[in-house]
Design an enzyme around this catalytic site. Structure first.
Site, mmCIF file in Angstrom:
data_model
loop_
_atom_site.group_PDB
_atom_site.id
_atom_site.type_symbol
_atom_site.label_atom_id
_atom_site.label_comp_id
_atom_site.label_asym_id
_atom_site.label_seq_id
_atom_site.Cartn_x
_atom_site.Cartn_y
_atom_site.Cartn_z
ATOM 1 N N ARG A 115 11.417 21.546 21.568
ATOM 2 C CA ARG A 115 10.849 20.233 21.888
ATOM 3 C C ARG A 115 10.002 19.715 20.723
ATOM 4 O O ARG A 115 9.479 20.485 19.906
ATOM 5 C CB ARG A 115 10.030 20.287 23.164
ATOM 6 C CG ARG A 115 8.932 21.310 23.166
ATOM 7 C CD ARG A 115 8.313 21.396 24.550
ATOM 8 N NE ARG A 115 7.610 22.634 24.773
ATOM 9 C CZ ARG A 115 7.334 23.117 25.982
ATOM 10 N NH1 ARG A 115 7.698 22.458 27.053
ATOM 11 N NH2 ARG A 115 6.684 24.258 26.118
ATOM 12 N N GLU A 134 4.746 16.017 24.569
ATOM 13 C CA GLU A 134 6.030 16.551 24.114
ATOM 14 C C GLU A 134 7.217 15.742 24.624
ATOM 15 O O GLU A 134 7.171 15.170 25.717
ATOM 16 C CB GLU A 134 6.185 17.991 24.631
ATOM 17 C CG GLU A 134 5.114 18.923 24.119
ATOM 18 C CD GLU A 134 5.019 20.250 24.881
ATOM 19 O OE1 GLU A 134 4.625 21.242 24.272
ATOM 20 O OE2 GLU A 134 5.319 20.271 26.091
ATOM 21 N N ALA A 180 -2.081 22.939 40.063
ATOM 22 C CA ALA A 180 -0.950 22.095 40.490
ATOM 23 C C ALA A 180 0.366 22.859 40.624
ATOM 24 O O ALA A 180 1.171 22.572 41.510
ATOM 25 C CB ALA A 180 -0.796 20.939 39.494
ATOM 26 N N GLN A 181 0.614 23.850 39.775
ATOM 27 C CA GLN A 181 1.912 24.534 39.809
ATOM 28 C C GLN A 181 2.007 25.590 40.914
ATOM 29 O O GLN A 181 3.114 26.040 41.251
ATOM 30 C CB GLN A 181 2.189 25.247 38.465
ATOM 31 C CG GLN A 181 2.022 24.386 37.228
ATOM 32 C CD GLN A 181 2.924 23.165 37.230
ATOM 33 O OE1 GLN A 181 4.090 23.240 37.596
ATOM 34 N NE2 GLN A 181 2.379 22.019 36.838
ATOM 35 N N GLY A 210 1.004 30.412 29.210
ATOM 36 C CA GLY A 210 1.024 30.602 27.750
ATOM 37 C C GLY A 210 2.214 29.821 27.236
ATOM 38 O O GLY A 210 3.315 30.357 27.112
ATOM 39 N N ASP A 211 2.009 28.534 27.002
ATOM 40 C CA ASP A 211 3.179 27.679 26.774
ATOM 41 C C ASP A 211 3.031 26.707 25.613
ATOM 42 O O ASP A 211 3.775 25.741 25.510
ATOM 43 C CB ASP A 211 3.535 26.913 28.065
ATOM 44 C CG ASP A 211 2.442 25.941 28.489
ATOM 45 O OD1 ASP A 211 1.313 26.041 27.967
ATOM 46 O OD2 ASP A 211 2.715 25.081 29.338
ATOM 47 N N VAL A 254 7.978 29.077 28.712
ATOM 48 C CA VAL A 254 7.247 27.927 28.161
ATOM 49 C C VAL A 254 7.794 26.618 28.711
ATOM 50 O O VAL A 254 7.193 25.562 28.529
ATOM 51 C CB VAL A 254 7.309 27.908 26.612
ATOM 52 C CG1 VAL A 254 6.618 29.130 26.026
ATOM 53 C CG2 VAL A 254 8.743 27.807 26.106
HETATM 54 N N1 LIG Z 1 6.182 27.191 31.510
HETATM 55 C C1 LIG Z 1 6.390 26.020 32.045
HETATM 56 O O1 LIG Z 1 7.519 25.585 32.186
HETATM 57 C C2 LIG Z 1 5.220 25.224 32.536
HETATM 58 C C3 LIG Z 1 5.426 24.083 33.319
HETATM 59 C C4 LIG Z 1 4.305 23.419 33.835
HETATM 60 C C5 LIG Z 1 3.034 23.852 33.504
HETATM 61 N N2 LIG Z 1 2.898 24.941 32.701
HETATM 62 C C6 LIG Z 1 1.564 25.446 32.347
HETATM 63 O O2 LIG Z 1 1.051 26.114 33.490
HETATM 64 C C7 LIG Z 1 -0.377 26.079 33.454
HETATM 65 C C8 LIG Z 1 -0.908 25.623 34.784
HETATM 66 O O3 LIG Z 1 -0.543 24.278 34.982
HETATM 67 P P1 LIG Z 1 -1.134 23.442 36.200
HETATM 68 O O4 LIG Z 1 -0.433 22.149 36.199
HETATM 69 O O5 LIG Z 1 -1.131 24.282 37.436
HETATM 70 O O6 LIG Z 1 -2.643 23.281 35.683
HETATM 71 P P2 LIG Z 1 -3.961 23.052 36.552
HETATM 72 O O7 LIG Z 1 -5.011 22.631 35.605
HETATM 73 O O8 LIG Z 1 -3.673 22.196 37.730
HETATM 74 O O9 LIG Z 1 -4.283 24.528 37.111
HETATM 75 C C9 LIG Z 1 -4.719 25.580 36.312
HETATM 76 C C10 LIG Z 1 -5.670 26.416 37.153
HETATM 77 O O10 LIG Z 1 -6.028 27.591 36.426
HETATM 78 C C11 LIG Z 1 -7.363 27.893 36.776
HETATM 79 N N3 LIG Z 1 -7.926 28.811 35.776
HETATM 80 C C12 LIG Z 1 -8.314 28.571 34.502
HETATM 81 N N4 LIG Z 1 -8.786 29.695 33.927
HETATM 82 C C13 LIG Z 1 -8.661 30.674 34.867
HETATM 83 C C14 LIG Z 1 -8.954 32.063 34.880
HETATM 84 N N5 LIG Z 1 -9.495 32.660 33.824
HETATM 85 N N6 LIG Z 1 -8.692 32.771 35.997
HETATM 86 C C15 LIG Z 1 -8.170 32.172 37.093
HETATM 87 N N7 LIG Z 1 -7.869 30.848 37.153
HETATM 88 C C16 LIG Z 1 -8.119 30.119 36.035
HETATM 89 C C17 LIG Z 1 -8.055 26.534 36.781
HETATM 90 O O11 LIG Z 1 -9.264 26.560 37.489
HETATM 91 C C18 LIG Z 1 -6.979 25.684 37.479
HETATM 92 O O12 LIG Z 1 -7.174 25.628 38.886
HETATM 93 C C19 LIG Z 1 -0.735 25.151 32.299
HETATM 94 O O13 LIG Z 1 -1.071 25.945 31.190
HETATM 95 C C20 LIG Z 1 0.544 24.381 32.013
HETATM 96 O O14 LIG Z 1 0.630 23.968 30.671
HETATM 97 C C21 LIG Z 1 3.949 25.619 32.208
#
Ligand SMILES: NC(=O)c1ccc[n+]([C@@H]2O[C@H](COP(=O)([O-])OP(=O)(O)OC[C@H]3O[C@@H](n4cnc5c(N)ncnc54)[C@H](O)[C@@H]3O)[C@@H](O)[C@H]2O)c1
Length: 345
Positions: free
Chosen positions: A45, A56, A139-140, A226-227, A297
């Site tokens: 990407r 991205e 959110a995920q 970790g992405d 990722v």
């Molecule tokens: N691999 C993929 O395809 C993909 C797709 C979507 C999102 N993601 C990644 O997934 C991650 C989560 O996304 P999201 O939309 O749920 O984000 P989000 O901000 O809604 O949720 C992340 C959560 O992690 C918690 N958090 C942070 N540090 C922490 C810790 N040390 N221990 C426990 N909890 C902790 C936060 O409080 C938050 O509630 C992001 O890094 C995002 O970039 C990856």
């Protein structure tokens, strides 16, 4: 005409089709598309590193369709009431270059990321896995659990977040599933006794959310947080101890947990790409004790698959709005006629 799918259209599609049926169909579409891996044109990407995060574009195409997604990652967004990740995307007819579908993809990203994790778990987790752990109930998170119900008989879900509000919300949403929910007070407590763990935190920087000492034989880890460059969640020792699968090396080598490996270490520790599990070119889990890791990722093919499914279902249920985004002209060279004669003012 281009079909537009809004968030409420997607809600209607899922209400008609059923969430579990949607996940099962998506798993089928993902398997179909990953098994055609070599027929896709694939590029890492394009990423714009901006002060508070990353923006991205994720394109991919084969000989029938082109798709792309716009997606961001802004780890500090939730503090101001914004989502960390938002997205939209398009599915395009290769023959003409005309867009067939423009869709919301914030929800679709949650769903396809979870389905892809579940696809990896299908090949890598122990067959009898029933305890699922999630660290980071943002959110995920709920999507991850729901998708895994399509591939394993999950009974217990252990969960932890540093934000108590996020844990409360997770509990409230997931109570309806009838799963045994166990709120944990630390990541360590969460991991104990889990068969499958998803790590989904969002903070930038290199963190050890999951310490290596907590990772026991037989566990399968889906790492989705970790992405991007400079953003990891696992101990490098775990990466080196596990049987590691990734999505697409040219992208993951800069973005995934494996970004910290040297090129020599990459060939030593990476077992394969997800498509090789789908096509049976690589073995998944071969023993009860193996530790397996899907270092995810997010790859454009996953967006292609879910857009293909949404287009399909939007036609079946006649949901979505056809909008004239692309000119329809009897003389395709007479573009200026669209100004209705107002071109001289
Ligand atoms: N691999 C993929 O395809 C993909 C797709 C979507 C999102 N993601 C990644 O997934 C991650 C989560 O996304 P999201 O939309 O749920 O984000 P989000 O901000 O809604 O949720 C992340 C959560 O992690 C918690 N958090 C942070 N540090 C922490 C810790 N040390 N221990 C426990 N909890 C902790 C936060 O409080 C938050 O509630 C992001 O890094 C995002 O970039 C990856």
């Amino acid at each position: 005409m281009t079909k537009i799918i809004t968030i409420s259209d997607l809600e209607k599609i899922i209400a008609q089709h059923g969430m579990q049926a949607f996940y099962l169909d998506l798993l089928t579409f993902l398997k179909e598309d990953f098994s055609r891996w070599k027929s896709f044109h694939k590029i890492p990407r394009v990423a714009a590193h901006v002060p508070n995060g990353i923006i991205e574009l994720m394109p991919i195409w084969d000989d029938r369709y082109f798709s792309y997604k716009y997606v961001n990652g802004h780890p500090n967004n939730t503090a101001s009431g914004h989502l960390t990740v938002v997205a939209f995307g398009a599915f395009v007819d290769i023959k003409t270059g005309y867009p067939l579908l423009l869709s919301e993809m914030t929800l679709l990203t949650g769903i396809r990321t979870a389905a892809t994790s579940a696809l990896a778990s299908h090949y890598l987790a122990r067959k009898e896995a029933e305890t699922f752990g999630i660290i980071g109930t943002g959110a995920q998170s709920e999507f991850q659990v729901l998708a895994h119900q399509a591939v394993r008989k999950i009974k217990t879900v252990k969960y932890f977040d540093i934000d108590p509000h996020a844990m409360k919300r997770f509990k409230k949403t997931m109570e309806k599933t009838g799963l045994d929910l166990v709120a944990c007070s630390s990541a360590e407590e969460t991991v104990k006794g889990c068969d499958i763990i998803t790590v989904a935190t969002a903070a930038a920087g290199h963190h050890e959310i999951l310490q290596d000492a907590w990772v026991k034989p037989g566990m399968h880890i889906n790492d989705i947080g970790g992405d991007s460059p400079g953003k990891t969640e696992l101990s490098l020792d775990t990466v080196k101890r596990a049987k590691v699968f990734i999505e697409f090396l040219p992208q993951t080598q800069f973005e995934g947990e494996i970004q910290r490996l040297t090129p020599e270490e990459r060939s030593q520790y990476i077992h394969g790409e997800l498509w090789e599990l789908v096509t049976n070119e690589k073995n998944g889990r071969t023993s009860h004790e193996e530790i397996t890791l899907f270092d995810s990722v997010g790859f454009a093919l996953e967006d292609y698959s879910i857009l293909r499914l949404v287009l399909n279902l939007s036609k079946r249920y006649q949901i979505g709005t056809n909008l004239p985004l692309i000119p329809e002209l009897t003389d395709p060279k007479n573009l200026i006629s669209l100004l209705g004669g107002h071109h001289t003012g």
